[in-house]
Design an enzyme around this catalytic site. Structure first.
Site, PDB file in Angstrom:
ATOM      1  N   LYS A  85       0.851  -1.191   0.000  1.00  0.00           N
ATOM      2  CA  LYS A  85       0.000   0.000   0.000  1.00  0.00           C
ATOM      3  C   LYS A  85       0.890   1.245   0.000  1.00  0.00           C
ATOM      4  O   LYS A  85       1.771   1.398   0.854  1.00  0.00           O
ATOM      5  CB  LYS A  85      -0.872  -0.040   1.252  1.00  0.00           C
ATOM      6  CG  LYS A  85      -2.210   0.597   1.095  1.00  0.00           C
ATOM      7  CD  LYS A  85      -3.067   0.177   2.279  1.00  0.00           C
ATOM      8  CE  LYS A  85      -4.358   0.934   2.312  1.00  0.00           C
ATOM      9  NZ  LYS A  85      -5.060   0.706   3.581  1.00  0.00           N
TER      10      LYS A  85
HETATM   11  O1  G3P Z   1      -9.420   2.163   4.341  1.00  0.00           O
HETATM   12  C1  G3P Z   1      -9.077   3.425   4.821  1.00  0.00           C
HETATM   13  C2  G3P Z   1      -9.560   3.609   6.185  1.00  0.00           C
HETATM   14  O2  G3P Z   1      -8.831   2.834   7.118  1.00  0.00           O
HETATM   15  C3  G3P Z   1      -9.675   5.019   6.618  1.00  0.00           C
HETATM   16  O3  G3P Z   1     -10.883   5.088   7.240  1.00  0.00           O
HETATM   17  O4  G3P Z   1     -12.627   6.011   8.664  1.00  0.00           O
HETATM   18  O5  G3P Z   1     -10.206   6.609   9.068  1.00  0.00           O
HETATM   19  O6  G3P Z   1     -11.426   7.510   7.101  1.00  0.00           O
HETATM   20  P1  G3P Z   1     -11.311   6.377   8.063  1.00  0.00           P
END
Ligand code: G3P
Length: 223
Positions: A85
């Site tokens: 990633k």
């Molecule tokens: O897949 C990306 C994720 O881990 C980020 O999520 O909710 O922190 O924006 P969030």
């Protein structure tokens, strides 16, 4: 549309894997730190890999191309099927190009607009991760942006797989599937919430109660 779990939590991965619907897991440094700030990242990733069997994205922390490529090779020593990633920054694109030339799968993360997605595809990304929840956070429409991206994808028949990420609600999963994302990577709680319905639970209880009643009647008849 495939479903991945977006987590570094071992028990959540174990539980969702047992449901038989999990095609992979995505992690990032924030998710690893959330589980345990002192975590041995290599050990945790290897443990996740042993549970998943399918796709597993592991994020680099370098911000320079050489460092990202070096880290990618280290991660591949932990397990050779790793998807690396890489953040959607110019040096990241350079790393994606080099890794793609070596046939190493990459997942370009932190994508918020169609040009970023297109650039990642053109650099050779295997996956492009579009952050829906964080787009909504800044008052923009994640579904409108995802629709632009999938429109471009299907017009030009582009190769990278689109991952809908930063999923926060069941509606994000539905929108991702309707708009043609290939994968949604979903936090455990959102996935569990999406699978539950009060009428399903009520219906199961009704079937069980009716079956029990029937057994009581049969027992009575047999005397
Ligand atoms: O897949 C990306 C994720 O881990 C980020 O999520 O909710 O922190 O924006 P969030």
């Amino acid at each position: 549309m495939q479903i991945y779990l977006d987590t570094a939590n071992i028990s959540h991965i174990r539980e969702a894997a047992a449901w038989g619907i999990l095609s992979g897991v995505t992690t990032n440094p924030s998710l690893l730190a959330k589980e345990d700030p002192n975590v041995d990242v290599k050990e945790r990733i290897r443990e996740i890999h042993s549970l998943v069997g399918g796709h597993l994205s592991v994020e680099v922390i370098s911000t320079e191309t050489d460092g990202m490529v070096r880290e990618a090779h280290e991660i591949l020593e932990w397990f050779p099927e790793a998807t690396i990633k890489i953040p959607m920054i110019p040096t990241g694109l350079g790393a994606v190009k080099r890794l793609s030339d070596e046939n190493i799968p990459t997942n370009v993360t932190l994508i918020f607009n169609p040009v970023q997605a297109l650039a990642a595809n053109n650099a050779g990304a295997t996956y492009v991760s579009v952050f829906l929840g964080r787009i909504d956070d800044i008052g923009m429409s994640s579904s409108a942006i995802l629709e632009e991206i999938t429109g471009i994808w299907y017009t030009h028949n582009l190769e990278s797989q689109i991952i809908a990420a930063s999923i926060r609600t069941p509606l994000h999963i539905i929108e991702s599937a309707k708009l043609g994302a290939h994968i949604a990577t979903v936090p455990y709680n959102t996935l569990k919430q999406s699978l539950q319905h009060p009428l399903t639970d009520k219906g199961v209880q009704l079937f069980l109660d009716d079956y029990a009643k029937m057994q009581t009647e049969i027992a009575k008849l047999k005397g």
